[in-house]
Design an enzyme around this catalytic site. Structure first.
Site, PDB file in Angstrom:
ATOM      1  N   SER A 197     -69.450  57.039 -11.732  1.00  0.00           N
ATOM      2  CA  SER A 197     -69.206  55.651 -11.345  1.00  0.00           C
ATOM      3  C   SER A 197     -69.095  54.800 -12.604  1.00  0.00           C
ATOM      4  CB  SER A 197     -70.315  55.154 -10.408  1.00  0.00           C
ATOM      5  OG  SER A 197     -70.032  53.840  -9.954  1.00  0.00           O
ATOM      6  N   THR A 198     -69.994  53.841 -12.800  1.00  0.00           N
ATOM      7  CA  THR A 198     -69.916  52.932 -13.940  1.00  0.00           C
ATOM      8  C   THR A 198     -69.918  53.715 -15.258  1.00  0.00           C
ATOM      9  OG1 THR A 198     -71.129  51.292 -12.663  1.00  0.00           O
ATOM     10  CG2 THR A 198     -70.959  50.914 -15.035  1.00  0.00           C
ATOM     11  N   HIS A 214     -66.064  56.329  -8.406  1.00  0.00           N
ATOM     12  CA  HIS A 214     -66.036  55.081  -7.648  1.00  0.00           C
ATOM     13  C   HIS A 214     -64.952  54.169  -8.214  1.00  0.00           C
ATOM     14  CE1 HIS A 214     -70.571  55.701  -6.598  1.00  0.00           C
ATOM     15  NE2 HIS A 214     -69.775  56.495  -5.904  1.00  0.00           N
ATOM     16  N   MET A 227     -73.997  53.663 -11.443  1.00  0.00           N
ATOM     17  CA  MET A 227     -75.034  52.896 -10.764  1.00  0.00           C
ATOM     18  C   MET A 227     -75.440  53.580  -9.462  1.00  0.00           C
ATOM     19  SD  MET A 227     -73.472  49.051 -11.086  1.00  0.00           S
ATOM     20  CE  MET A 227     -74.409  48.582  -9.616  1.00  0.00           C
ATOM     21  N   ASP A 257     -75.777  57.554  -5.481  1.00  0.00           N
ATOM     22  CA  ASP A 257     -74.767  58.367  -4.803  1.00  0.00           C
ATOM     23  C   ASP A 257     -74.694  59.743  -5.458  1.00  0.00           C
ATOM     24  OD1 ASP A 257     -72.738  59.033  -3.039  1.00  0.00           O
ATOM     25  OD2 ASP A 257     -71.163  58.233  -4.330  1.00  0.00           O
TER      26      ASP A 257
END
Length: 367
Positions: free
Chosen positions: A184-185, A211, A304, A307
């Site tokens: 993600s991030t 993401h 973040m 997940d």
């Protein structure tokens, strides 16, 4: 700091951020050069940076801002267009930590609760990361006028790196039949680094859930193919898996697997978001666990939230192997921290070591 050439947008963003009691906007400026000037005077954790501005645009400003303060975290604010996605990808490669997609009008921006939640959540996570990274490394600032700091953002006890307990590797490790990555991030930068080590000789299909919204995943797939030398494309529903290729979850769709006859095919769907995300890592990992079990190898990179933790729990229970990125090399140690502190990982490694580790496991011959 909020940087946008529109005073209206700056006001809306500032009000959204300061609606959270843990955040404060210490500077609001209209172009990249003004942002550089502000950063030389103030200690700033996170910069929300527009792309298209007069005097100096966001893409030009990024390396200059990072040179002033390597610990500062930059979030690009872009529109959900092919051009916006392409420029955002370049920004991530230049040193930006993340991006948010702006609604298409000021009216939508003022009313978009989901955008505000995303913005606040990313700023808070990156601010905590910036303070940890900058506590020892931030340079002295000329003419320093440091804004009064807010209370430190604490890390949950469960995310303490000292809580990491590694699972032993199986006594006999055979090459996996599938490799799965969740991120993600900070994920695009991490993916480029990891995948650059996998060109040539990797016979397994590689599945990635990053993401990202629609359009952005299209551009990410193109950049992976071009920069890493491995064919990558967004997954198509019903497409059979082929070894040596990378399949990327398309924006706004979960990517899972299904059996068809004696083979395995990709499935994309718009089931409800999980962990506030679609695509989400958990659905991918769950179906990989069911179909591949101990023949699966999963990697959780920077991001973040949590997940991937539930899906990796099922994968480990089925005999698969999970590794994760360590905290110092992660932009945000949320997702990898969750699987690491849950005792699911057989290794927790710096980013630069993950690609070679995957290659060693993937090319290993059966004992």
């Amino acid at each position: 700091m909020v940087v946008d050439d529109s005073a209206v947008i700056r006001g809306l963003l500032s009000r959204a951020l300061e609606g959270d009691p843990e955040l404060r906007v210490v500077a609001s400026v209209g172009d990249g050069q003004m942002a550089i000037n502000a950063l030389t005077r103030q200690s700033i954790d996170v910069i929300v940076l527009d792309i298209e501005m007069p005097v100096m645009d966001g893409l030009t400003a990024i390396p200059k801002l990072v040179a002033i303060d390597p610990a500062v975290k930059i979030i690009m604010a872009s529109t959900l267009t092919l051009r916006g996605a392409e420029v955002s990808m370049k920004a991530l490669q230049s040193g930006a930590a993340d991006y948010v997609t702006k609604p298409s009008s000021t009216r939508e921006l003022g009313a978009a609760d989901s955008f505000k939640r995303e913005l606040v959540g990313k700023v808070k996570a990156l601010a905590a990361s910036a303070r940890r990274a900058g506590s020892r490394n931030r340079p002295s600032l000329r003419n320093e006028r440091v804004a009064a700091p807010l209370a430190p953002l604490p890390r949950p006890r469960s995310m303490d790196p000292a809580a990491v307990v590694l699972r032993p590797m199986p006594a006999v490790v055979t090459p996996p039949d599938i490799i799965a990555i969740g991120s993600s991030t900070g994920g695009p930068q991490a993916l480029f680094e990891v995948l650059s080590h996998l060109k040539g000789g990797i016979r397994q299909p590689i599945l990635i859930t990053q993401h990202m919204p629609a359009t952005f995943t299209t551009i990410l797939a193109e950049h992976i193919t071009r920069q890493c030398g491995i064919a990558c494309a967004e997954a198509k529903d019903g497409e059979p898996l082929v070894g040596g290729r990378i399949y990327l979850a398309p924006g706004d769709f979960h990517m899972t697997l299904a059996t068809r006859g004696t083979g395995t095919v990709l499935s994309v769907n718009k089931d409800p978001p999980e962990n506030f995300c679609r695509p989400a890592v958990d659905p991918m990992m769950r179906t990989i666990a069911k179909i591949y079990g101990r023949r699966a190898f999963a990697i959780i990179l920077t991001g973040m939230g949590q997940d991937g933790m539930r899906g990796c729990t099922e994968l480990v229970a089925a005999g698969g192997i999970v590794i994760a990125q360590d905290e110092p090399s992660s932009v945000v140690w949320g997702m990898p921290g969750a699987v690491s502190t849950a005792g699911l990982c057989s290794a927790v490694l710096p980013l630069r070591e993950i690609g070679p580790y995957i290659r060693k496991i993937a090319l290993r011959t059966a004992a």
